[in-house]
Design an enzyme around this catalytic site. Structure first.
Site, mmCIF file in Angstrom:
data_model
loop_
_atom_site.group_PDB
_atom_site.id
_atom_site.type_symbol
_atom_site.label_atom_id
_atom_site.label_comp_id
_atom_site.label_asym_id
_atom_site.label_seq_id
_atom_site.Cartn_x
_atom_site.Cartn_y
_atom_site.Cartn_z
ATOM 1 N N ARG A 35 0.871 -1.191 0.000
ATOM 2 C CA ARG A 35 0.000 0.000 0.000
ATOM 3 C C ARG A 35 0.897 1.226 0.000
ATOM 4 O O ARG A 35 1.813 1.337 0.828
ATOM 5 C CB ARG A 35 -0.900 0.053 1.231
ATOM 6 N N HIS A 79 -7.445 0.971 -6.257
ATOM 7 C CA HIS A 79 -7.668 0.238 -4.996
ATOM 8 C C HIS A 79 -8.454 -1.035 -5.338
ATOM 9 O O HIS A 79 -9.616 -1.195 -4.942
ATOM 10 C CB HIS A 79 -8.436 1.125 -4.015
ATOM 11 N N GLN A 109 -10.430 -3.437 -2.817
ATOM 12 C CA GLN A 109 -11.648 -2.833 -2.256
ATOM 13 C C GLN A 109 -12.863 -3.149 -3.139
ATOM 14 O O GLN A 109 -13.960 -3.422 -2.644
ATOM 15 C CB GLN A 109 -11.451 -1.308 -2.148
ATOM 16 N N ASP A 163 -16.795 8.280 -1.267
ATOM 17 C CA ASP A 163 -15.484 8.136 -0.629
ATOM 18 C C ASP A 163 -15.125 9.504 -0.055
ATOM 19 O O ASP A 163 -15.782 10.511 -0.362
ATOM 20 C CB ASP A 163 -14.458 7.686 -1.704
ATOM 21 N N CYS A 223 -16.027 2.950 1.130
ATOM 22 C CA CYS A 223 -14.875 2.084 1.426
ATOM 23 C C CYS A 223 -14.386 2.266 2.867
ATOM 24 O O CYS A 223 -13.758 1.367 3.413
ATOM 25 C CB CYS A 223 -13.751 2.344 0.438
ATOM 26 N N ARG A 243 -13.821 -7.195 3.158
ATOM 27 C CA ARG A 243 -12.417 -7.008 2.775
ATOM 28 C C ARG A 243 -11.628 -8.270 3.135
ATOM 29 O O ARG A 243 -10.755 -8.709 2.396
ATOM 30 C CB ARG A 243 -11.787 -5.797 3.494
HETATM 31 N N1 NVA Z 1 -9.523 7.508 -1.668
HETATM 32 C C1 NVA Z 1 -9.165 7.103 -0.324
HETATM 33 C C2 NVA Z 1 -9.462 5.663 -0.133
HETATM 34 C C3 NVA Z 1 -9.199 5.151 1.261
HETATM 35 C C4 NVA Z 1 -9.511 3.697 1.424
HETATM 36 C C5 NVA Z 1 -7.704 7.396 -0.078
HETATM 37 O O1 NVA Z 1 -6.891 7.079 -0.957
HETATM 38 O O2 NVA Z 1 -7.374 7.946 0.964
HETATM 39 N N1 CP Z 2 -11.030 0.900 2.809
HETATM 40 C C1 CP Z 2 -9.750 0.851 3.201
HETATM 41 O O1 CP Z 2 -8.862 0.580 2.396
HETATM 42 O O2 CP Z 2 -9.550 1.098 4.505
HETATM 43 P P1 CP Z 2 -8.133 1.251 5.229
HETATM 44 O O3 CP Z 2 -7.526 2.530 4.715
HETATM 45 O O4 CP Z 2 -8.446 1.300 6.683
HETATM 46 O O5 CP Z 2 -7.285 0.075 4.848
#
Ligand code: NVA
Ligand code: CP
Length: 338
Positions: A112, A139, A142, A235, A276, A321
């Protein structure tokens, strides 16, 4: 279970849904549902017995980290969390060299972080399956959880009127557009024009739609987007790594807040609400309180009323998830296909 894809997924990376066919996505969803049942029934499923898995995180995470960790343990593997400041990665060692070293010791790598190029580089050089746990651009794990949740409640994916409202060009907008196109949804991205997904992602989705029967709509018009919706998804307005953009995004996205009025506009009292997570729906977070002090907003992308309502399936989605990430690992690196 759906079409059996013996060995077709073995050894594959999971970097973006672009790399997977509709059948492969549906296979992963069926496998996730099967693994969920096994977990609930207490049936062991050690498809990755004895493996060691690296979990590499440049950005924070609750769901993704916990899902990969618990999935590894349920599959009989050992997870090792490697945070941004724990290893030489990036500061003293390149992506390539890190990938080679990790690949010599681990059987699979989750990443990540910021750039899609990094996860692609890990995949290119490590020699073991690499799974994308979120980048600025995509992502993909997800989306599997989102689609499993839709299947559980609506029963199918084909033709589902699925609306994503908010920042259309972020990792979620891109991945939902690609995923929705792949599985043949009526997928609608609703955001201000300056936040529309990049044209190359839209072109890709439109090309895929020719085969899958998906319908693609990109619009700034909320009434057009939500009419007849079966799912409304949103989101955060400011993704990880762009924390200087709150003012600009609030100005642009406040009209796109998911609230009761928007749900009513769908004309569907059973419309599902998905997110998400994490989500700013109250003042119970530091960032939420900071935004309230600076801009006077008590809720951002979704009101607390909708978040807590019977239309909201966000915690089923969060739990999924685990089951979907487990399916991805078991199918690409486990004995589940043998
Ligand atoms: N768009 C958000 C998704 C978090 C799961 C981010 O990248 O912070
Ligand atoms: N939805 C998601 O990816 O959550 P986290 O950022 O907590 O992993």
């Amino acid at each position: 279970m759906g079409k059996k894809l013996t060995n077709q997924l073995t050894g594959r990376h999971f970097l973006t849904l672009k790399d997977f066919t509709e059948d492969e996505i549906n296979y992963l969803l069926d496998l996730a549902a099967d693994l969920k049942e096994k977990k609930k029934a207490g049936i062991p499923h050690h498809y990755m017995k004895g493996q060691n898995i690296a979990l590499l995180f440049e950005k924070p995470s609750t769901r993704t980290r916990c899902a990969f960790t618990v999935a590894c343990i349920d599959l009989g593997a050992h997870p090792e969390y490697l945070g941004k400041n724990d290893i030489q990665f990036g500061k003293k060692e390149s992506v390539r060299d890190t990938a080679i070293v990790l690949g010599r010791m681990f059987d699979g790598i989750e990443f990540r972080g910021f750039d899609q190029e990094t996860v692609d580089g890990l995949a290119k050089h490590s020699g073991v399956p690499v799974w994308n746990g979120l980048t600025n651009e995509f992502h993909p794990t997800q989306i599997l959880a989102d689609f499993l949740t839709v299947k559980e409640h609506i029963g199918h994916l084909k033709g589902v009127k699925f609306v994503y409202v908010g920042d259309g060009r972020n990792n979620m907008g891109n991945s939902l557009l690609i995923g929705g196109a792949k599985v043949g949804m009526d997928i609608r991205i609703c955001s201000p024009e300056v936040l529309f997904p990049d044209q190359d992602v839209v072109n890709y989705a439109e090309e895929v739609a020719k085969d899958s029967g998906a319908k693609i709509t990109i619009t700034a018009d909320i009434d057009e987007a939500v009419s007849g919706a079966e799912v409304i998804y949103t989101d955060v307005w400011v993704s990880m790594g762009e924390e200087d953009k709150f003012k600009e995004r609030i100005d642009l996205l406040y009209p796109y807040q998911v609230n009761k009025e928007m749900l009513e506009k769908t004309g569907n009292k059973d419309v599902m609400f998905l997110h998400c997570l994490p989500s700013f729906h109250d003042l119970e977070t530091e960032v939420g309180r900071d935004v309230y002090e600076k801009f006077g907003l008590k809720e951002m992308e979704v009101t607390d009323e909708v978040f807590q309502s019977d239309n909201s399936f966000v915690f089923d989605e969060a739990e999924n998830r685990l089951h979907t990430i487990k399916a991805v690992m078991a199918a690409t690196n486990g004995s589940v296909n043998s």
